[in-house]
Enzyme design. Sequence first.
Site, PDB file in Angstrom:
ATOM      1  N   HIS A 100       2.937 -12.228  13.695  1.00 36.87           N
ATOM      2  CA  HIS A 100       4.020 -12.676  14.572  1.00 36.87           C
ATOM      3  C   HIS A 100       3.977 -14.184  14.828  1.00 36.87           C
ATOM      4  CE1 HIS A 100       7.426 -11.938  16.939  1.00 36.87           C
ATOM      5  NE2 HIS A 100       7.083 -10.764  17.444  1.00 36.87           N
ATOM      6  N   THR A 135       0.859  -1.188   0.000  1.00 32.22           N
ATOM      7  CA  THR A 135       0.000   0.000   0.000  1.00 32.22           C
ATOM      8  C   THR A 135       0.889   1.231   0.000  1.00 32.22           C
ATOM      9  OG1 THR A 135      -1.730   1.234   1.192  1.00 32.22           O
ATOM     10  CG2 THR A 135      -0.253  -0.118   2.525  1.00 32.22           C
TER      11      THR A 135
END
Length: 391
Positions: free
Chosen positions: A362, A310
Site C-alpha cells: 500500500h 501463485t
Amino acid sequence: MIEFKFPDLGEGLVEGEVVKWHKREGDFVKEGEDLVDVMTEKATVTLPSPATGRIVKILAKEGGVVKVGQVLCIIEEAAPGAPVEAKAEARPEVRAMPAARRLAKELGLDLSKVVGTGPGGVITVEDVRRAAEAAKREVGVAEAKPAAPAPPAEERPAQPLREERIPVRGVRRAVAEKMKKSKSQIPHAYHVDEVDVTELVKLRERLKAYAGDVRLTYTPFFVKAAVAALKKYPLLNASFDEERGEIVVKKYFNIGVAVDTENGLVVVVIKDADSKSILEVARELQEKSARAREGKLSLDDVRDSTFTITNIGAIGGLWGLAVVNYPETAILATGRIVKRPRVYEGQVVPRDVMYVAVSFDHRVVDGGYVARFTNAFKELLESPDLLVLNL
C-alpha cells in the site's frame, strides 16, 4: 592450507544450510570439482572446490546453517605439478533429494540401501519413508520371535507421544524468514475479484493438441495476461527502496511462479516473459518446475523476479490471500475454476468462473490502481483472443 569460505552469492543472501558434502575428510579433490551443496532461500547451489588438494577438516556439518564468509572446510593444497591422488576407496554416489537426505538422517537410515523411484533413480521422501517402514516391520518380526520369553512387564505401557518437534531447516526456514520480513516491512492490502474464464477453458482445450510434449496449463495464460496488464499499470512491476524513499519501476518483466515441492514453496522465474509466446512460457515453466522438485535449480532460475503469480487453484482452493514476495510490490493468486450460474446473453447458464486476489504494497499503490490492473487482467482472460494478439 586454504580456508574455503561460504561465498557471497549475491541477491542479498546472507546464509545457507549445508545439505550434502560430495567429499569427506582425507579425500582428494580437484579444483572446480563439486564439493558441497548449500541450500539458500533461493535455491540449492553446488559449490566447486577452490583448489586441488586434500580435505584436512570439514567445519560445516550437513544440516548446519552457515553465514557468508564462514569457513566451510580447510584444504591442504597440492604442490604445483604434483600428481593428483585417487580416493582411498570408491564410494558409489547416492542421488537423493535434500528433503530425503534430511529425513534419512533423522531416522538413522542408510541411503545406500534405499531404492530411488524419482526421476533418474533419485531417492524421494516417499522412498525413505517406505524403507523406514520396511525396516520397522523387519524389527517387529525379529521381536515377535525372541530367543527366550521376556519377563512380564510390571510397568504401564508407554503412552504415545502427544507432541512432535520438527526442526525448521532448509527451504521451510528460508520461507519463514522471508515471510516474516515481508509481513513486517510491507503494509499489505488486498483486492479480490472473479473472472469468467469460459472462453479461456475452450481455447486451452483447442491449443493442447498443438502443444506437443509440453503440458499446457492455465498458468502460462495467466503470465501473459499479467504482463500485458503490468505494461498498462507499471507501478505493480516495481519495488520500494526504503533507504532512498523511492519507487523503483522495472522496465523488464520477470514473472515469478510459485511451485509446490516436497521441500517447500519455491518461486521459479520466467525471465523477459513479455518476449515469449504462451507455448515458450509453458515449456520453460515445465522444465524449471521439474528441476525445482528435483532440487536442481540454479540461482539464475530463481532470481530477479519483478512480479509473482501463485496458482492455488491447481491444488484446490477457491481463493486465498498470498503474501507479497519481498521486495516486489504485488503478488497475484488465482483460485480453482468452478462452474457457476451466470447471466450470459440474456440467459442464466453455467459458466467457468475463477477468483483472483491481488496482495499489494500500500506504500506504492492504492486500491483503485490495483482494481484497474485487475480489470485489465480479467479482460484478457475473459476474451482470450485479445491475449493472443499480445503475442
